[in-house]
Design a protein around this motif. Structure first.
Motif, PDB file in Angstrom:
ATOM      1  N   LYS A 162       0.823  -1.207   0.000  1.00 36.05           N
ATOM      2  CA  LYS A 162       0.000   0.000   0.000  1.00 36.05           C
ATOM      3  C   LYS A 162       0.854   1.251   0.000  1.00 36.05           C
ATOM      4  O   LYS A 162       0.471   2.284  -0.500  1.00 36.05           O
ATOM      5  CB  LYS A 162      -0.927   0.014   1.218  1.00 36.05           C
ATOM      6  CG  LYS A 162      -2.025  -1.041   1.168  1.00 36.05           C
ATOM      7  CD  LYS A 162      -3.026  -0.744   0.094  1.00 36.05           C
ATOM      8  CE  LYS A 162      -4.159  -1.754   0.141  1.00 36.05           C
ATOM      9  NZ  LYS A 162      -5.123  -1.517  -0.928  1.00 36.05           N
ATOM     10  N   THR A 163       2.037   1.167   0.646  1.00 35.98           N
ATOM     11  CA  THR A 163       2.906   2.333   0.746  1.00 35.98           C
ATOM     12  C   THR A 163       4.169   2.144  -0.061  1.00 35.98           C
ATOM     13  O   THR A 163       5.168   2.778   0.198  1.00 35.98           O
ATOM     14  CB  THR A 163       3.269   2.582   2.219  1.00 35.98           C
ATOM     15  OG1 THR A 163       3.910   1.415   2.735  1.00 35.98           O
ATOM     16  CG2 THR A 163       2.027   2.893   3.025  1.00 35.98           C
ATOM     17  N   ALA A 164       4.143   1.230  -1.010  1.00 32.92           N
ATOM     18  CA  ALA A 164       5.321   1.005  -1.830  1.00 32.92           C
ATOM     19  C   ALA A 164       5.536   2.191  -2.745  1.00 32.92           C
ATOM     20  O   ALA A 164       4.645   3.000  -3.003  1.00 32.92           O
ATOM     21  CB  ALA A 164       5.160  -0.269  -2.651  1.00 32.92           C
TER      22      ALA A 164
ATOM     23  N   ASN B 201       2.859  19.494  -2.886  1.00 27.93           N
ATOM     24  CA  ASN B 201       2.103  20.393  -3.754  1.00 27.93           C
ATOM     25  C   ASN B 201       0.661  19.946  -3.941  1.00 27.93           C
ATOM     26  O   ASN B 201      -0.027  20.466  -4.822  1.00 27.93           O
ATOM     27  CB  ASN B 201       2.788  20.484  -5.131  1.00 27.93           C
ATOM     28  CG  ASN B 201       4.157  21.121  -5.043  1.00 27.93           C
ATOM     29  OD1 ASN B 201       4.392  22.007  -4.228  1.00 27.93           O
ATOM     30  ND2 ASN B 201       5.076  20.667  -5.882  1.00 27.93           N
ATOM     31  N   PHE B 202       0.212  19.017  -3.143  1.00 32.25           N
ATOM     32  CA  PHE B 202      -1.127  18.465  -3.312  1.00 32.25           C
ATOM     33  C   PHE B 202      -1.918  18.598  -2.021  1.00 32.25           C
ATOM     34  O   PHE B 202      -1.413  18.332  -0.932  1.00 32.25           O
ATOM     35  CB  PHE B 202      -1.043  16.986  -3.694  1.00 32.25           C
ATOM     36  CG  PHE B 202      -2.379  16.309  -3.793  1.00 32.25           C
ATOM     37  CD1 PHE B 202      -3.236  16.571  -4.843  1.00 32.25           C
ATOM     38  CD2 PHE B 202      -2.789  15.399  -2.819  1.00 32.25           C
ATOM     39  CE1 PHE B 202      -4.465  15.943  -4.937  1.00 32.25           C
ATOM     40  CE2 PHE B 202      -4.006  14.778  -2.907  1.00 32.25           C
ATOM     41  CZ  PHE B 202      -4.854  15.047  -3.963  1.00 32.25           C
ATOM     42  N   LYS B 203      -3.180  19.045  -2.172  1.00 38.24           N
ATOM     43  CA  LYS B 203      -4.091  19.122  -1.037  1.00 38.24           C
ATOM     44  C   LYS B 203      -5.342  18.332  -1.387  1.00 38.24           C
ATOM     45  O   LYS B 203      -6.059  18.681  -2.334  1.00 38.24           O
ATOM     46  CB  LYS B 203      -4.449  20.573  -0.712  1.00 38.24           C
ATOM     47  CG  LYS B 203      -5.247  20.716   0.587  1.00 38.24           C
ATOM     48  CD  LYS B 203      -5.382  22.180   0.980  1.00 38.24           C
ATOM     49  CE  LYS B 203      -6.068  22.325   2.335  1.00 38.24           C
ATOM     50  NZ  LYS B 203      -6.153  23.726   2.767  1.00 38.24           N
ATOM     51  N   PRO B 204      -5.640  17.251  -0.656  1.00 40.48           N
ATOM     52  CA  PRO B 204      -6.792  16.415  -1.009  1.00 40.48           C
ATOM     53  C   PRO B 204      -8.105  17.183  -0.943  1.00 40.48           C
ATOM     54  O   PRO B 204      -8.284  18.089  -0.134  1.00 40.48           O
ATOM     55  CB  PRO B 204      -6.753  15.294   0.042  1.00 40.48           C
ATOM     56  CG  PRO B 204      -5.359  15.309   0.583  1.00 40.48           C
ATOM     57  CD  PRO B 204      -4.907  16.732   0.499  1.00 40.48           C
ATOM     58  N   ALA B 205      -9.026  16.773  -1.815  1.00 38.58           N
ATOM     59  CA  ALA B 205     -10.367  17.352  -1.760  1.00 38.58           C
ATOM     60  C   ALA B 205     -11.112  16.885  -0.525  1.00 38.58           C
ATOM     61  O   ALA B 205     -11.955  17.603   0.009  1.00 38.58           O
ATOM     62  CB  ALA B 205     -11.150  16.974  -3.022  1.00 38.58           C
ATOM     63  N   VAL B 206     -10.816  15.674  -0.067  1.00 37.22           N
ATOM     64  CA  VAL B 206     -11.426  15.136   1.149  1.00 37.22           C
ATOM     65  C   VAL B 206     -10.397  14.247   1.825  1.00 37.22           C
ATOM     66  O   VAL B 206      -9.580  13.592   1.169  1.00 37.22           O
ATOM     67  CB  VAL B 206     -12.712  14.343   0.821  1.00 37.22           C
ATOM     68  CG1 VAL B 206     -12.408  13.135  -0.033  1.00 37.22           C
ATOM     69  CG2 VAL B 206     -13.441  13.922   2.093  1.00 37.22           C
TER      70      VAL B 206
ATOM     71  N   GLN C 184      -3.023  11.229 -11.916  1.00 40.35           N
ATOM     72  CA  GLN C 184      -2.684  10.205 -10.927  1.00 40.35           C
ATOM     73  C   GLN C 184      -1.468  10.583 -10.096  1.00 40.35           C
ATOM     74  O   GLN C 184      -1.413  10.297  -8.899  1.00 40.35           O
ATOM     75  CB  GLN C 184      -2.400   8.887 -11.656  1.00 40.35           C
ATOM     76  CG  GLN C 184      -1.691   7.840 -10.809  1.00 40.35           C
ATOM     77  CD  GLN C 184      -1.271   6.646 -11.634  1.00 40.35           C
ATOM     78  OE1 GLN C 184      -2.114   5.912 -12.117  1.00 40.35           O
ATOM     79  NE2 GLN C 184       0.018   6.469 -11.809  1.00 40.35           N
ATOM     80  N   ALA C 185      -0.496  11.260 -10.725  1.00 36.75           N
ATOM     81  CA  ALA C 185       0.804  11.466 -10.099  1.00 36.75           C
ATOM     82  C   ALA C 185       0.755  12.173  -8.745  1.00 36.75           C
ATOM     83  O   ALA C 185       1.344  11.688  -7.774  1.00 36.75           O
ATOM     84  CB  ALA C 185       1.730  12.213 -11.054  1.00 36.75           C
TER      85      ALA C 185
ATOM     86  N   ALA D 134       1.817  10.302  -5.218  1.00 40.71           N
ATOM     87  CA  ALA D 134       2.962  10.798  -4.462  1.00 40.71           C
ATOM     88  C   ALA D 134       2.564  11.135  -3.023  1.00 40.71           C
ATOM     89  O   ALA D 134       3.310  10.876  -2.079  1.00 40.71           O
ATOM     90  CB  ALA D 134       3.565  12.018  -5.153  1.00 40.71           C
ATOM     91  N   ALA D 135       1.373  11.720  -2.849  1.00 37.82           N
ATOM     92  CA  ALA D 135       0.901  12.050  -1.501  1.00 37.82           C
ATOM     93  C   ALA D 135       0.646  10.785  -0.687  1.00 37.82           C
ATOM     94  O   ALA D 135       0.974  10.726   0.504  1.00 37.82           O
ATOM     95  CB  ALA D 135      -0.374  12.897  -1.584  1.00 37.82           C
ATOM     96  N   MET D 136       0.075   9.752  -1.307  1.00 42.94           N
ATOM     97  CA  MET D 136      -0.159   8.490  -0.606  1.00 42.94           C
ATOM     98  C   MET D 136       1.162   7.847  -0.193  1.00 42.94           C
ATOM     99  O   MET D 136       1.293   7.309   0.917  1.00 42.94           O
ATOM    100  CB  MET D 136      -0.966   7.543  -1.496  1.00 42.94           C
ATOM    101  CG  MET D 136      -2.380   8.013  -1.777  1.00 42.94           C
ATOM    102  SD  MET D 136      -3.236   7.024  -3.037  1.00 42.94           S
ATOM    103  CE  MET D 136      -3.262   5.410  -2.223  1.00 42.94           C
ATOM    104  N   GLU D 137       2.148   7.912  -1.074  1.00 40.76           N
ATOM    105  CA  GLU D 137       3.453   7.346  -0.748  1.00 40.76           C
ATOM    106  C   GLU D 137       4.120   8.103   0.406  1.00 40.76           C
ATOM    107  O   GLU D 137       4.706   7.491   1.313  1.00 40.76           O
ATOM    108  CB  GLU D 137       4.355   7.384  -1.979  1.00 40.76           C
ATOM    109  CG  GLU D 137       5.758   6.838  -1.729  1.00 40.76           C
ATOM    110  CD  GLU D 137       6.666   6.972  -2.937  1.00 40.76           C
ATOM    111  OE1 GLU D 137       7.842   6.609  -2.842  1.00 40.76           O
ATOM    112  OE2 GLU D 137       6.183   7.453  -3.975  1.00 40.76           O
ATOM    113  N   ARG D 138       4.006   9.418   0.396  1.00 37.24           N
ATOM    114  CA  ARG D 138       4.622  10.210   1.464  1.00 37.24           C
ATOM    115  C   ARG D 138       3.959   9.930   2.805  1.00 37.24           C
ATOM    116  O   ARG D 138       4.636   9.795   3.835  1.00 37.24           O
ATOM    117  CB  ARG D 138       4.536  11.691   1.130  1.00 37.24           C
ATOM    118  CG  ARG D 138       5.252  12.572   2.151  1.00 37.24           C
ATOM    119  CD  ARG D 138       5.283  14.016   1.703  1.00 37.24           C
ATOM    120  NE  ARG D 138       5.972  14.857   2.673  1.00 37.24           N
ATOM    121  CZ  ARG D 138       6.074  16.175   2.586  1.00 37.24           C
ATOM    122  NH1 ARG D 138       5.563  16.799   1.541  1.00 37.24           N
ATOM    123  NH2 ARG D 138       6.699  16.860   3.509  1.00 37.24           N
TER     124      ARG D 138
END
Length: 299
Positions: free
Chosen positions: A94-96, A188-193, A211-212, A216-220
């Protein structure tokens, strides 16, 4: 592994400090050296001959042992950020690391083309998959081309799309029983929810984005979780409504519109804690996520 070694060294340090402290106290108050075999033999002789011994000696020795064991237990127990050790069924992939593919614009699909959720969710195969259509909600996110032939606004995606009001998305997760949090700034990304549920689940996504940035936010986030939690995994689920390009990440769901997302979440509602221990654990998990959100906003 490094954290386990640190924990072992801390325990050894505490045992040494407790032993020296006990030796100092008994030596100063009672003249008893715990490192001397002769003193222990003399104590055994006094006990065998039923010679009265000051009760304070036994109280001091017992208190030192109890305090030493209690503090040692606190040090060796699993990390208390979630107050108890939790078994999570989510795999490490999941975090790969996520390889960002070259994104090409996706042609407008036919009205009867289904959307297949990519992430393995319970009972997803039994859910009626909504058709991919161009909904009014999605159309409202696409700026119309003006009558001036030289001006053609591009569809909002990336950081620009996240400046919109996404109260309707938050309402969808709220109705599904999830706890909606304040969306952090992850690079540089802020989730909508940004919402959490029981079993240490975390939902985040955007509208009209590639997707990018989401991957990247999920990985971080996954890296932060693995660095701050011992033997505990967080289930991270991502989604994109009306993606701007092709989505190849199996951990990201895609939906044509908010209605499709609402239908999916209604079929996968969050299960509230059933007992006091579950509620306590979820409260601790919620506090931990708040801490991560504040950390993300500062980095």
């Amino acid at each position: 592994m490094n954290k386990k070694i640190e924990r072992i060294l801390i325990c050894l340090l505490w045992l040494l400090a407790a032993t020296l402290g006990t030796s100092f106290w008994l030596g100063t108050v009672f003249g008893f050296n715990i490192f001397s075999a002769q003193h222990w033999q003399y104590l055994a002789y006094l006990q065998a001959s039923q010679t009265p011994i000051r009760p304070a000696f036994y109280i001091s020795l017992t208190s030192a042992i109890v305090i030493t064991i209690a503090v040692l237990y606190i040090l060796i127990r699993p990390k208390g950020i979630l107050r108890r050790r939790i078994g999570i069924g989510r795999a490490r992939n999941k975090t790969a690391a996520v390889t960002t593919p070259t994104v090409t614009p996706e042609p407008t699909p036919a009205a009867d083309t289904p959307i297949a959720p990519a992430a393995p969710r319970p009972a997803a195969s039994q859910m009626r998959r909504p058709p991919r259509i161009t909904p009014p909600a999605a159309q409202s996110l696409q700026p119309a081309t003006t009558t001036t032939p030289t001006v053609t606004p591009a569809p909002p995606h990336g950081p620009a799309a996240n400046t919109l009001n996404f109260d309707d998305l938050r309402d969808i997760f709220d109705r599904a029983g999830y706890s909606v949090k304040r969306s952090p700034q992850i690079g540089n990304f802020k989730p909508a929810v940004f919402a959490i549920g029981t079993s240490e689940t975390l939902w985040m996504g955007g509208v009209g984005i590639d997707q990018a940035p989401l991957a990247a936010a999920m990985e971080r986030l996954g890296t932060v979780f693995s660095d701050t939690l011992d033997d505990i995994q967080i289930n991270i689920y991502g989604f994109i409504i009306a993606p701007a390009g092709a989505v190849s990440d199996n951990n990201i769901l895609t939906f044509p519109d908010t209605d499709a997302l609402a239908e999916y979440m209604a079929a996968h509602k969050n299960t509230p804690p059933e007992d006091a221990d579950g509620r306590e654990n979820f409260d601790a998990y919620s506090e931990y996520i708040d801490t991560v959100i504040n950390y993300m906003d500062k980095t």
